[in-house]
Scaffold this active site. Structure first.
Site, mmCIF file in Angstrom:
data_model
loop_
_atom_site.group_PDB
_atom_site.id
_atom_site.type_symbol
_atom_site.label_atom_id
_atom_site.label_comp_id
_atom_site.label_asym_id
_atom_site.label_seq_id
_atom_site.Cartn_x
_atom_site.Cartn_y
_atom_site.Cartn_z
ATOM 1 N N TYR B 128 7.107 1.232 -36.735
ATOM 2 C CA TYR B 128 6.845 1.951 -38.079
ATOM 3 C C TYR B 128 7.115 3.242 -38.225
ATOM 4 O O TYR B 128 7.751 4.263 -38.464
ATOM 5 C CB TYR B 128 6.133 1.350 -39.164
ATOM 6 N N GLU B 244 0.252 -6.290 -45.292
ATOM 7 C CA GLU B 244 -0.630 -5.489 -44.593
ATOM 8 C C GLU B 244 -1.666 -5.240 -45.661
ATOM 9 O O GLU B 244 -2.582 -5.432 -44.846
ATOM 10 C CB GLU B 244 0.526 -4.266 -43.495
#
Lengths: 346, 397
Positions: B128, B244
């Site tokens: 990411y 997350e």
């Protein structure tokens, strides 16, 4: 498992909030703060009619038999509106004197004041002694003395007694918080009407209610700060769009929201006689003192210069929180008590 | 208010507790190192077969196939903590990629990846963040240019944990450089063995490489690795980030650390006095204990909201910010309590708790920054929790 308020609890709090929104406007609080007895009587009348006195008295003694969590919700609502009320004193007296003065409390015949400061701190010669069955000495910063018929007073040996308010000499003690009155109480051979040796749960409840008052007052300050930040414009923008301001608001909410859950948990623990209850209540007293102090300062700063003025009136909440921090035990004393209650002090 | 569990759940707890106790000998120990250690793989398989891992993953994808039940999940976590046995495997593949795939993947993708991932046979890493795209993740620039039924990928990623061990990566790449920044991103998966990928360990302040940098030079990957749809990667990533944030700031882990700290302060002495008997240290300990109890109660409130299908509101939004900060503060008190011996690290005769408090005090600062910085969390709390206005966008020069 359900860690949430019941329908009844939400209704209790909502209906009390409704009464307070109507009868405890800032305008009225201002008048009460400068000693307007007529305005104080209107608010007191509305709260009496609401039935606060009987809430914590067992059903068998004519009360509603509600618990610590219900009491915290009531006190939180009172703190939100910085409303003066005898509720805290009544709730603590009902708990301390269970089976001894219940009927009188429920009917409103006995209106209690609290003279318990010396349980945590004795100074300036204060302290009430029991000698030959009579109580003598003085207590500082007694709560809810105005209009009280009875005083719940702690002696220096650890027992608590109910005495007639007629037997006490009282002098006003001026604090920063004018939404509530405090007195020095002097006893000279007063007759105890009832005597108890309170369990740890009773002082714990008293401290927890002070914490709940701070929870409400701090929530009000956050709400006011957020509303102000969304309205006030500087540099061509509402100030709430600046991260410097936004983060102050986020920090307040991030600290207060878990503190609310701590109050619920501590109150519930007292209600089910969980052995951790008194310890958690003391932690809550200390924690709300810290979070409350942070919120009081930060919310005032969000208001900029206006927060400092009498015009906005934010200082009533600031001072209420400041008094609550010390009342019935400083944060350090509450943490010491929490440590003792879990056997960490030898 | 009711903090007790119904009898069916107490029975479930007893069952879990017995299963763990009876099979403790199967559990890997600290000596069984490495991601694909046979003992660890066997333990994971055993846990899945007994409904203690991958519990709600459908049977057809290799999971246990139970209905989601928040209380049972909670009981399992509590019983693992109580037993001291190693829990189910976690990591970005299991905790983040699999839930995303279940939500948005094709049948073929689910069939190919979920079974080996949950069994620990396929390790994933997450691509990411980039050097130029941290909090502003959507500013990412790693490009993927179409080449028939393939993309050619160029660019780099940072903060990629387990990149060295990973078989596969799930990655955000820019497929449409002309679209608005959120609209030109694609979520794609490909093998880490693809030619043109270089992994460089990124040593952090703890002295170890907990993360890596990953460089892509003309990496040719099939389009079949796209999850959901091209240029819809931002929506897919947001689904993953939700998973997350749930991982960080777990109050039960924080409570366990506080108990470790209390145990340390009861046993450790300085000048013949136990640390717990020092009133100043004890006062600080009680301050932290109040915060730990508050976060635990806050967690109970969130669990109740989820059970009732309600949004958790502010109580949920504050967890990452408050939880990570609290962990950091607990480590700080442990170090202060140890005083001069608290500065020792890694090894040596006088080292306490294996140097773990210093390690945590550093690593936890990484967690305060990672997974959405504290400042980003405050924006989220203010904007979503308090309904405060967003920062006005800068006009394009």
């Amino acid at each position: 498992m359900e860690f949430a308020l019941s329908e009844d609890q939400r209704m209790l709090q909502d209906s009390l909030k409704g009464v307070l929104n109507e009868t405890a406007s800032l305008d009225r609080i201002r008048k009460i703060a400068v000693g307007d007895a007529g305005e104080a009587a209107i608010l007191d009348g509305a709260l009496t009619e609401f039935g606060l006195a009987a809430l914590m008295v067992p059903e068998a003694a004519g009360g509603l038999g509600l618990g610590a969590l219900d009491a915290c919700l009531v006190q939180e609502a009172l703190g939100y509106n910085v409303a003066p009320s005898r509720f805290l004193a009544t709730a603590v007296a009902a708990k301390a004197l269970a089976g001894k003065a219940d009927l009188l409390i429920a009917s409103g015949e006995a209106k209690f004041a609290l003279a318990l400061t010396e349980v945590s701190s004795r100074r300036d010669g204060a302290g009430v002694e029991l000698k030959g069955g009579k109580l003598s000495g003085k207590s500082l910063l007694a709560q809810s003395v105005d209009g009280a018929t009875h005083i719940l007073v702690a002696d220096t040996a650890g027992a608590w007694h109910s005495v007639s308010a007629m037997d006490a000499g009282v002098t006003v003690m001026q604090t920063i918080d004018r939404t509530r009155t405090f007195h020095e109480v002097t006893l000279d051979g007063a007759e105890p009407l009832a005597s108890v040796t309170p369990a740890a749960e009773v002082l714990a409840l008293a401290r927890l209610l002070v914490a709940a008052d701070t929870l409400g007052a701090a929530q009000a300050m956050i709400d006011k700060a957020v509303a102000y930040a969304k309205e006030r414009q500087q540099f061509g923008r509402v100030i709430g769009s600046f991260q410097a301001v936004k983060h102050m608001c986020a920090e307040m909410a991030a600290k207060l929201e878990p503190a609310r859950a701590l109050i619920w948990h501590a109150a519930h623990a007292l209600d089910i006689a969980d052995e951790e209850g008194p310890m958690m209540a003391n932690l809550a007293k200390a924690h709300l003192a810290e979070v409350g102090t942070f919120v009081a300062r930060t919310a005032t700063e969000v208001h900029g210069g206006m927060g400092f003025t009498d015009l906005v009136g934010l200082h009533y909440w600031y001072k209420r929180i400041g008094v609550n921090r010390q009342l019935l035990g400083s944060p350090e004393q509450a943490r010491q008590a929490a440590a003792e209650l879990q056997g960490l002090v030898v | 208010m009711k903090l007790t569990l119904d009898p069916q759940y107490e029975a479930f707890r007893a069952e879990v507790s017995q299963t763990l106790a009876k099979n403790a000998h199967l559990a890997p120990t600290a000596d069984d190192k490495g991601y694909k250690n046979p003992k660890r793989l066997a333990w994971q398989k055993f846990l899945i077969e007994n409904g203690l891992a991958a519990r709600t993953i459908p049977k057809e994808y290799g999971g246990y196939g139970a209905e989601p039940d928040i209380l049972k999940a909670r009981i399992i976590a509590e019983e693992f903590a109580r037993s001291g046995l190693p829990g189910p495997m976690a990591g970005q593949g299991i905790s983040m990629f699999v839930p995303t795939l279940l939500e948005l993947g094709t049948e073929a993708q689910k069939q190919a990846y979920i079974r080996p991932t949950i069994h620990g046979e396929m390790i994933w890493c997450q691509g990411y963040s980039e050097p130029g795209a941290g909090s502003d993740l959507a500013a990412l620039r790693t490009s993927a240019v179409e080449d028939g039924d393939h993309y050619i990928i160029n660019g780099s990623k940072i903060w990629t944990s387990t990149a060295k061990q990973a078989d596969m990566i799930f990655c955000l790449v820019r497929t449409d450089p002309n679209a608005k920044k959120h609209e030109g991103i694609t979520y794609i998966t490909f093998p880490m063995s693809t030619p043109g990928i270089e992994v460089r360990p990124l040593v952090d302040m703890t002295g170890t490489a907990n993360f890596n940098e990953v460089f892509f030079t003309d990496v040719r990957v099939p389009k079949s690795g796209v999850i959901f749809a091209p240029n819809k990667g931002w929506q897919v990533a947001n689904a993953t980030l939700t998973h997350e944030r749930g991982m960080l700031g777990d109050p039960n882990a924080t409570k366990a650390r506080l108990l470790e700290l209390i145990a340390l302060m009861k046993t450790e002495t300085v000048n013949g006095e136990r640390l717990i008997d020092n009133p100043m240290l004890r006062d600080r300990l009680m301050k932290l204990q109040a915060e730990v109890y508050a976060m635990q109660a806050n967690g109970l409130r969130i669990t109740t909201s989820r059970l009732q299908g309600q949004p958790a509101g502010l109580a949920g939004l504050v967890v990452k910010l408050q939880g990570c900060d609290l962990n950091h503060e607990i480590a700080r008190l442990a170090i202060d309590a140890l005083g001069e011996l608290g500065i020792l690290y890694e090894e040596g005769e006088h080292l306490r708790s294996g140097g773990t408090w210093q390690w945590r005090y550093m690593y936890d600062l990484g967690l305060i920054i990672g997974g959405g910085t504290a400042q980003i969390q405050k924006n989220i709390i203010a904007e979503r929790g308090l309904d405060m206005p967003r920062e006005p966008k800068l006009a394009k020069a």
